[in-house]
Design a protein around this motif. Structure first.
Motif, mmCIF file in Angstrom:
data_model
loop_
_atom_site.group_PDB
_atom_site.id
_atom_site.type_symbol
_atom_site.label_atom_id
_atom_site.label_comp_id
_atom_site.label_asym_id
_atom_site.label_seq_id
_atom_site.Cartn_x
_atom_site.Cartn_y
_atom_site.Cartn_z
ATOM 1 N N TYR B 192 0.832 -1.209 0.000
ATOM 2 C CA TYR B 192 0.000 0.000 0.000
ATOM 3 C C TYR B 192 0.870 1.264 0.000
ATOM 4 O O TYR B 192 0.519 2.265 -0.616
ATOM 5 C CB TYR B 192 -0.908 0.003 1.237
ATOM 6 N N THR B 193 2.009 1.190 0.709
ATOM 7 C CA THR B 193 2.908 2.353 0.759
ATOM 8 C C THR B 193 3.453 2.652 -0.628
ATOM 9 O O THR B 193 3.508 3.821 -1.047
ATOM 10 C CB THR B 193 4.066 2.099 1.753
ATOM 11 N N MET B 195 2.038 1.936 -3.410
ATOM 12 C CA MET B 195 0.921 2.490 -4.180
ATOM 13 C C MET B 195 0.739 3.982 -3.878
ATOM 14 O O MET B 195 0.530 4.793 -4.778
ATOM 15 C CB MET B 195 -0.366 1.735 -3.850
ATOM 16 N N SER B 196 0.847 4.318 -2.596
ATOM 17 C CA SER B 196 0.663 5.696 -2.175
ATOM 18 C C SER B 196 1.728 6.604 -2.773
ATOM 19 O O SER B 196 1.428 7.683 -3.290
ATOM 20 C CB SER B 196 0.719 5.766 -0.650
ATOM 21 N N ARG B 197 2.973 6.146 -2.722
ATOM 22 C CA ARG B 197 4.081 6.974 -3.236
ATOM 23 C C ARG B 197 3.995 7.134 -4.748
ATOM 24 O O ARG B 197 4.274 8.217 -5.279
ATOM 25 C CB ARG B 197 5.438 6.381 -2.829
ATOM 26 N N ILE B 198 3.609 6.082 -5.412
ATOM 27 C CA ILE B 198 3.444 6.161 -6.868
ATOM 28 C C ILE B 198 2.309 7.130 -7.208
ATOM 29 O O ILE B 198 2.399 7.892 -8.171
ATOM 30 C CB ILE B 198 3.176 4.758 -7.483
ATOM 31 N N SER B 199 1.253 7.109 -6.388
ATOM 32 C CA SER B 199 0.128 8.039 -6.592
ATOM 33 C C SER B 199 0.604 9.488 -6.529
ATOM 34 O O SER B 199 0.190 10.325 -7.334
ATOM 35 C CB SER B 199 -0.951 7.841 -5.529
ATOM 36 N N LEU B 200 1.474 9.774 -5.545
ATOM 37 C CA LEU B 200 1.959 11.145 -5.381
ATOM 38 C C LEU B 200 2.845 11.538 -6.563
ATOM 39 O O LEU B 200 2.757 12.660 -7.065
ATOM 40 C CB LEU B 200 2.721 11.291 -4.063
#
Lengths: 273, 222
Positions: B192-193, B195-200
């Motif tokens: 999930y982390t 995924m979150s960083r890629i989102s940013l």
């Protein structure tokens, strides 16, 4: 030193590959569908089941650094609320996100032709979220005698007869901070209102246990959750487009992890022999 | 035009931050300091305009104008005095006075938090785990398997942190399984982390390409 330089070059190559994995899919068509998970569907169905005129409370607690992940959720939820003629009460208990949330709310309200004070109200920011959440459980006017624009709450038509959480249908906190814990502890823990949360992907795994225990009725996790919600609302946007980026990047990262392990094992065997 | 200028500044600062990926440099340092400074400044302004002015300065003005007696309200006076006492931290001779408001903050915080934290983090979490197998609490084989997994994972996870007995035999086996449960949890968090960083990163790249570069190229090319 040569070894260090080699490592540096490898690191930069990884950065470049990740950048390309994010950049290239931006020019490709977005995925047609995203599989919707029960926890996201639960939030959508709950809001969809409300009657026109009911109030949905949206504490939007994120700042510009997290906007890429959180804003698509806010936009999708607001789109659903305004489409269903629901009234929206918004707060932002994160100081650096106050203007951002206000501009997003105004943008969506203009798109749907909604009127401030009748269809939506923005209370803005007050410090100490835990205290503010508890105070709102008694009366919204205790922490927020006035709204964000300094209008006394008693002069706002939408706020007539709206005293505390008992007068809102549900609370959905769109949150990139530990504020979700405050909403669970001081909010629904004490005042027993229906609560759901939309969080960053990093935080999402921490809140599945509250979903299972029934303390939350739904959970929208990260950009993936936002993409699911955009699809449910029938308005695919940035989050759905971002799913291809996510897929390509994740495949690359998994490949790099495997490659790193292979190199490590080969190197170890070589040293031993 | 104004928007193009603002977006260009944002783009330059974004790229300046990204330059850290090559190595630490003055452009990155400048952008980093700017972020910290702007954030702190913005926070102070928001705090003053949303709290200090409406809660203290405006009532004080009204009292001075003889239009109200709000400031004499204990709910305004006492917090204001306690708040001012915090500033004695800056005077070494009287720094001890600041312990009074700090003690008040700690007391109120603990009083509000302890029962609610216990209720939400412990009792309300234990209850559904204890009632997993109550008739009517699940439907279908899938749900039953899930409930067995949850109960097993909870017990094994707890066994790993149970240090009052040697980790041998049944406890040893359970604690080993507990390690695996924890690792699976950390793995999910890591996934999930990522995924979150890629989102940013996606958010920034999307901004640079479609919100800044695209419109700017169209503007220049007429």
């Amino acid at each position: 030193m040569a070894g260090t330089r080699g490592f540096q070059l490898e690191r930069h190559l990884v950065f470049l590959l990740i950048f390309l994995a994010v950049l290239v899919p931006l020019f490709l068509p977005a995925p047609k569908t995203v599989r919707v998970t029960p926890e996201v569907k639960s939030v959508y169905d709950r809001i969809e089941g409300l009657q026109a005129g009911e109030i949905v409370m949206l504490p939007c607690e994120y700042d510009p650094s997290m906007a890429a992940e959180m804003s698509p959720m806010t936009m999708a939820v607001l789109r659903q609320c305004f489409r269903k003629d629901l009234r929206v009460l918004v707060t932002c208990l994160v100081s650096n996100g106050v203007s951002l949330v206000e501009s997003e709310l105004r943008q969506m309200a203009e798109e749907w032709g909604r009127k401030y004070g009748e269809d939506y109200v923005y209370l803005g920011y007050k410090p100490y979220p835990g205290i503010v959440i508890m105070a709102m459980g008694e009366d919204f006017r205790v922490p927020f005698p006035t709204d964000y624009y300094n209008t006394p709450l008693d002069e706002i038509p939408m706020m007539k007869g709206v005293k505390n959480y008992q007068n809102v249908a549900l609370v959905l906190t769109i949150n990139s901070t530990s504020g979700i814990d405050y909403w669970i502890i001081y909010g629904t823990g004490r005042y027993k209102f229906p609560l759901a949360c939309a969080s960053t992907a990093v935080m999402a795994p921490n809140y599945y246990n509250y979903l299972q225990s029934g303390q939350l009725f739904g959970l929208i996790g990260g950009l993936r959750g936002a993409a699911e919600y955009e699809q449910l609302v029938g308005h695919p946007g940035k989050a759905v487009k971002g799913m291809l980026v996510q897929s390509v990047s994740h495949i690359l990262i998994v490949a790099l992890i495997l490659l790193g392990n292979v190199i490590f094992i080969v190197e170890r065997r070589r040293r031993r022999s | 035009m104004e928007q193009h200028i603002l977006y260009t500044i944002a783009a330059i600062l974004s790229v300046a931050i990204f330059t850290f990926l090559w190595r630490d440099n003055p452009f990155y340092k400048f952008a980093e300091h700017l972020v910290v400074g702007v954030s702190a400044g913005y926070f102070v302004v928001i705090l003053v305009t949303t709290s200090l002015i409406p809660k203290l300065l405006d009532p004080a003005k009204r009292v001075l104008a003889g239009a109200s007696t709000t400031l004499l309200d204990p709910l305004v006076v006492i917090p204001a005095i306690l708040g001012l006492l915090l500033f004695t931290r800056f005077i070494p001779k009287y720094a001890w006075i600041s312990r009074i408001p700090i003690a008040y903050i700690l007391g109120v915080g603990s009083g509000a938090a302890i029962p609610l934290v216990l209720q939400t983090y412990v009792i309300q979490q234990i209850y559904p785990t204890m009632t997993l197998f109550q008739p009517g609490s699940f439907n279908g084989t899938g749900a039953l398997v899930n409930n067995i997994l949850i109960l097993g994972a909870v017990l094994c996870g707890l066994a790993y942190f149970f240090f009052s007995a040697r980790h041998e035999g049944v406890i040893g086996g359970m604690s080993k399984a507990g390690i695996w449960i924890l690792m699976i949890g950390f793995g999910a968090s890591f996934g999930y982390t990522v995924m979150s960083r890629i989102s940013l990163l996606y958010g920034r790249v999307d901004f640079l390409v479609f919100e800044w570069a695209g419109p700017l190229v169209r503007l220049i090319s007429g």
